[in-house]
Design an enzyme around this catalytic site. Structure first.
Site, mmCIF file in Angstrom:
data_model
loop_
_atom_site.group_PDB
_atom_site.id
_atom_site.type_symbol
_atom_site.label_atom_id
_atom_site.label_comp_id
_atom_site.label_asym_id
_atom_site.label_seq_id
_atom_site.Cartn_x
_atom_site.Cartn_y
_atom_site.Cartn_z
ATOM 1 C CG ASP A 253 -13.695 -2.531 -0.270
ATOM 2 O OD1 ASP A 253 -12.898 -3.481 -0.293
ATOM 3 O OD2 ASP A 253 -13.519 -1.477 -0.901
ATOM 4 C CG ASP B 281 -1.938 -1.105 1.223
ATOM 5 O OD1 ASP B 281 -2.046 -1.809 0.205
ATOM 6 O OD2 ASP B 281 -2.634 -1.271 2.242
#
Length: 242
Positions: free
Chosen positions: A131, A9
């Site tokens: 998600d 990330d």
């Protein structure tokens, strides 16, 4: 055999991890993501999940240089996400070395756009980001309800030929609290054709082996590796659970 997919990330060009998606709860693990990717490749990893967190916040890709550096300096298959809202972003990701892209909020809010892209570029180049929290899809940095259940979301894309689904249990992401194995088991039982990628909560090698036993084809992990709690070479060689 489950496919282990480490995550990198990116914020400010550096390798970080968040907790439950909170940008205020970030920890920097390495200043050079390309070096991190090279280490993964040296261990025998074949695929990388690269997330442009700056891009996700800005609603357009920010860290193309990191993507290009990893794609040009390793042979890793890179799936890239974060900030892909327009076709220009999509083309930029592919042009800079992404083999696949992960699309989250847009997949929930503009499904017709994603299906159009899949028709043009090929469905196998897309991963839908599911998600989820309490069985519901969340969007816009996980702050908004996506207007559908997780099962409705997965079923829709499977019907339209997009079979790769990255499902993140929001409440477990970055917590090292263990993955929601029963959630993923349920998805695979309901949709055995789904090329599911589990994400969120992995704390050790045994968590990944438990997901494998539940029939999950692939798993993304990050913090467990960066915190030294997951022996990636052992996982790849299958000789030493945590």
């Amino acid at each position: 055999m489950i496919e282990p997919i480490p995550a990198i990330d990116i914020i400010g060009g550096r390798c970080v991890r968040l907790t439950k998606g909170d940008y205020a709860a970030q920890k920097v693990y390495d200043a050079n993501p390309v070096d991190v990717a090279k280490r993964f490749q040296d261990m025998g990893v074949a695929r990388l999940h690269l997330v442009d967190l700056d891009g996700a916040k800005a609603a357009h890709i920010v860290n193309l240089d990191v993507l290009e550096g990893i794609a040009s300096q390793t042979s890793l298959v890179v799936d890239f996400g974060g900030g892909i809202k327009q076709e220009a972003d999509l083309r930029a990701a592919f042009d800079h070395g992404a083999a696949m892209v992960t699309v989250g909020s847009l997949a929930a809010t503009q499904p017709e756009t994603l299906l159009q892209w899949a028709g043009e570029f090929g469905a196998d180049r897309f991963i839908v980001g599911a998600d989820a929290q309490d069985g519901r899809i969340r969007t816009h940095g996980w702050l908004q309800d996506g207007g559908m259940s997780l099962d409705e979301f997965v079923s829709f894309y499977l019907r339209h030929g997009i079979t790769r689904v990255l499902c993140t249990d929001i409440l477990r992401d970055g917590t090292l609290g263990g993955p929601n194995t029963e959630l993923y088991r349920g998805i695979m039982q309901a949709h055995p054709e789904c090329r599911l990628i589990a994400s969120g909560g992995v704390s050790c090698t045994q968590d990944i082996l438990s997901l494998e036993a539940a029939g999950v084809p692939a798993v993304v992990f990050g913090k467990a590796y960066y915190e030294g709690r997951l022996d990636l070479p052992a996982l790849l060689n299958r000789n030493s659970p945590c």
